[in-house]
Design an enzyme around this catalytic site. Structure first.
Site, PDB file in Angstrom:
ATOM      1  CD  GLU A 118      15.015   0.489  -5.283  1.00  0.00           C
ATOM      2  OE1 GLU A 118      16.391   0.615  -5.556  1.00  0.00           O
ATOM      3  OE2 GLU A 118      14.503  -1.064  -4.536  1.00  0.00           O
ATOM      4  CD  GLU A 123      15.423   0.741   1.973  1.00  0.00           C
ATOM      5  OE1 GLU A 123      15.270   1.346   0.119  1.00  0.00           O
ATOM      6  OE2 GLU A 123      15.825  -1.214   1.741  1.00  0.00           O
ATOM      7  CD  GLU A 145      18.317  -2.967  -6.418  1.00  0.00           C
ATOM      8  OE1 GLU A 145      19.655  -3.155  -5.706  1.00  0.00           O
ATOM      9  OE2 GLU A 145      17.620  -2.224  -6.206  1.00  0.00           O
ATOM     10  CE1 TYR A 167      17.496   4.887  -6.392  1.00  0.00           C
ATOM     11  CE2 TYR A 167      18.340   2.908  -7.435  1.00  0.00           C
ATOM     12  CZ  TYR A 167      17.827   3.161  -6.412  1.00  0.00           C
ATOM     13  OH  TYR A 167      16.240   2.913  -5.324  1.00  0.00           O
TER      14      TYR A 167
HETATM   15  O1  AHR Z   1      17.137   3.041  -2.525  1.00  0.00           O
HETATM   16  C1  AHR Z   1      17.942   2.264  -1.870  1.00  0.00           C
HETATM   17  C2  AHR Z   1      18.417   0.891  -2.592  1.00  0.00           C
HETATM   18  O2  AHR Z   1      18.912   1.307  -3.700  1.00  0.00           O
HETATM   19  C3  AHR Z   1      17.601  -0.028  -2.657  1.00  0.00           C
HETATM   20  O3  AHR Z   1      17.189  -0.203  -0.982  1.00  0.00           O
HETATM   21  C4  AHR Z   1      17.927  -0.987  -2.813  1.00  0.00           C
HETATM   22  O4  AHR Z   1      16.981  -1.407  -3.063  1.00  0.00           O
HETATM   23  C5  AHR Z   1      18.448  -0.362  -3.940  1.00  0.00           C
HETATM   24  O5  AHR Z   1      20.139  -0.658  -4.651  1.00  0.00           O
END
Ligand code: AHR
Length: 512
Positions: A316, A47, A194, A260
């Protein structure tokens, strides 16, 4: 016996107990075939965020840092060695503010914008469509462009796809004038990122309609295949998955899932390097939630798509800690320890287990951001423990998953209680059996005995990734402290595989 005497006796016995290997059993049905483990589960995400692109991948042709047409040579080589199968770009949250037109044409004429999501720094637009697609080609990786659905009209995305893929017309001529005559291959286009958050704060019902609308206008030349990836749920948001599959499922070929691994909470995530054992165990327990999340989302997908036409793309994933002290909080720069290597190996094992539905995954992120493969500092580069896990599992790319049963001892620390051993196995494209093993217990070895039904290998070799401590990591001063080494504690005895897994280790075995 009084509790005090018992405690004293136990304390005396503990060091001896700690030496005792625990035991686990594994049964691999090597004669059976599971689904293909798509190489795309080893995908990456790059990114426009911090030094993820600028400095990390792209330094420009005039840089003193050795480069090929502006891409750092050291990073290029490291990524080539990894066989990166697919790269998602340009975001992330950045994607739904990005205007692709600002990133094509002469670089000195491109507008300088503000990266409002990530640190409020200037975005020179010098890494744009051509630079990304050339980068992917240089690596032999597939391109996954994440389109702007949140703040741009459908025409903008439609024209971007035409610019990239069309052999004729004004946009193709413009592309040629900008240096690229032939169309690129664009296997994947993302319909926003998202959409429930930074991509527009939409409700699932609205996002489903928006997805249908944007999907309608994405056209590619006859004979060209493009896979459209919808913006999927955040972690356990099953309502999102339900609505998207029910109301828009015919408009896409893949749907994302973002999860995450957060050790504490979003406000205070904890340090990437300064953590104790209970935090270590908590991180691993949190990452193992991926298994249940995929199972729950897959069950919904199965309801609407029993043929498994639609890919689940975990586009992600990875650890997210507090940024390194003294760095820009908007740059998400974090170190990477042995703990992250275990996280990576556990997730690859989970994706392998769900290979029938999970057809792509993109770790966040490739260079200098979150759970990165590579960290750079000016002209120096280091490979993280996570990089080494991806490298060790290369034989899993496009392999066939093998069914297995595992009985593992438990590893507990304070409130966390998880299996110590994790296993996956594949029949590689090379015809060999590859077995990936993880022992998360930081103190105990585990003696593992594996039955191999349907296979009679004659030799076993292996590699191990471990380190003296759970927080061991590579630094620019000592970049090779944590790296794979040959593994010699595996043997074949009367057709069974016997392995002694050291504490806190990832082991990859190759049987032939
Ligand atoms: O990876 C960092 C951020 O995490 C990304 O830009 C977003 O899609 C997510 O919330």
């Amino acid at each position: 016996m009084s509790p005090r005497i018992l405690a004293v006796l136990l304390a005396a016995a503990l060091p001896a107990l700690a030496q005792q290997p625990l035991s686990a059993t594994l049964s691999i049905r090597a004669g059976e075939s599971g689904p293909q483990v798509n190489r795309q589960i080893f995908g990456q995400f790059a990114e426009h965020l911090g030094a993820g692109i600028y400095g990390g991948i792209w330094v420009g042709e005039n840089s003193k840092i050795p480069n090929t047409r502006g891409y750092r040579n050291d990073v290029l080589q490291a990524l080539r060695d990894l066989k990166v199968p697919v790269i998602r770009w340009p975001g992330g949250c950045f994607a739904d503010e990005y205007n692709w037109r600002e990133g094509v044409g002469p670089r000195d004429k491109r507008p300088v914008k503000i990266n409002t999501h990530w640190g409020g720094v200037t975005e020179p637009n010098s890494f744009g469509t051509h630079e990304f697609l050339d980068f992917a080609e240089l690596l032999g990786a597939e391109a996954y462009i994440s389109g702007n659905v949140g703040s741009a009209p459908p025409r903008e995305l439609a024209e971007w796809v035409e610019y990239v893929t069309s052999p004729a017309g004004s946009l193709a001529s413009e592309r040629a004038a900008n240096g690229r005559k032939d169309p690129w291959t664009l296997p994947y286009i993302g319909l926003g990122n998202e959409l429930w958050g930074c991509g527009g704060n939409m409700r699932a019902e609205y996002a489903a309609d928006v997805t249908r609308r944007y999907s309608t206008f994405i056209k590619v030349p006859a004979g060209v295949r493009i896979r459209k990836a919808a913006s999927g749920p955040n972690a356990e948001d099953t309502h999102w998955m339900e609505v998207m599959m029910r109301d828009a499922g015919r408009s896409f070929n893949a749907i994302g899932l973002h999860y995450y691994t957060i050790t504490r909470n979003w406000r205070q995530k904890g340090s990437a390097t300064a953590f104790d054992e209970s935090e270590y165990a908590r991180t691993l327990q949190q990452t193992l939630r991926m298994d249940d999340l995929i199972a729950r989302h897959s069950a919904i997908m199965d309801k609407y798509d029993p043929q498994k036409r639609v890919w689940l793309a975990v586009d992600e994933w990875g650890t997210w800690y507090d940024v390194e002290p003294g760095t820009n909080p908007g740059f998400l720069y974090q170190q990477n320890t042995l703990r992250d290597a275990l996280v990576a190996a556990l997730n690859i094992g989970i994706f392998t287990k769900h290979a029938g539905r999970v057809k792509m995954a993109n770790i966040a992120q490739m260079v200098n951001v979150l759970q990165a493969m590579i960290l750079t500092k000016e002209d120096r580069m280091l490979l993280t423990p996570t990089y080494h896990v991806f490298e060790m599992f290369k034989a899993y790319q496009d392999a066939t998953a093998l069914p297995l049963e595992l009985k593992s001892p438990w590893y507990s620390s304070e409130a966390s209680n998880i299996p110590a051993v994790h296993a996956s196995a594949v029949r590689g494209q090379d015809g060999r059996l590859h077995v990936g093993l993880v022992n998360v217990d930081p103190h105990h070895s585990v003696a593992l005995s594996a039955a191999l039904a349907g296979a009679a290998p004659k030799a076993v070799t292996g590699r191990i990734l471990t380190a003296p401590a759970i927080d061991s990591h590579n630094t620019f001063e000592a970049p090779a402290g944590v790296r794979p080494a040959p593994f010699t504690s595996a043997a074949l005895e009367s057709g069974a595989l016997k392995v002694v897994l050291p504490p806190r280790s990832v082991v990859m075995l190759d049987l032939q």
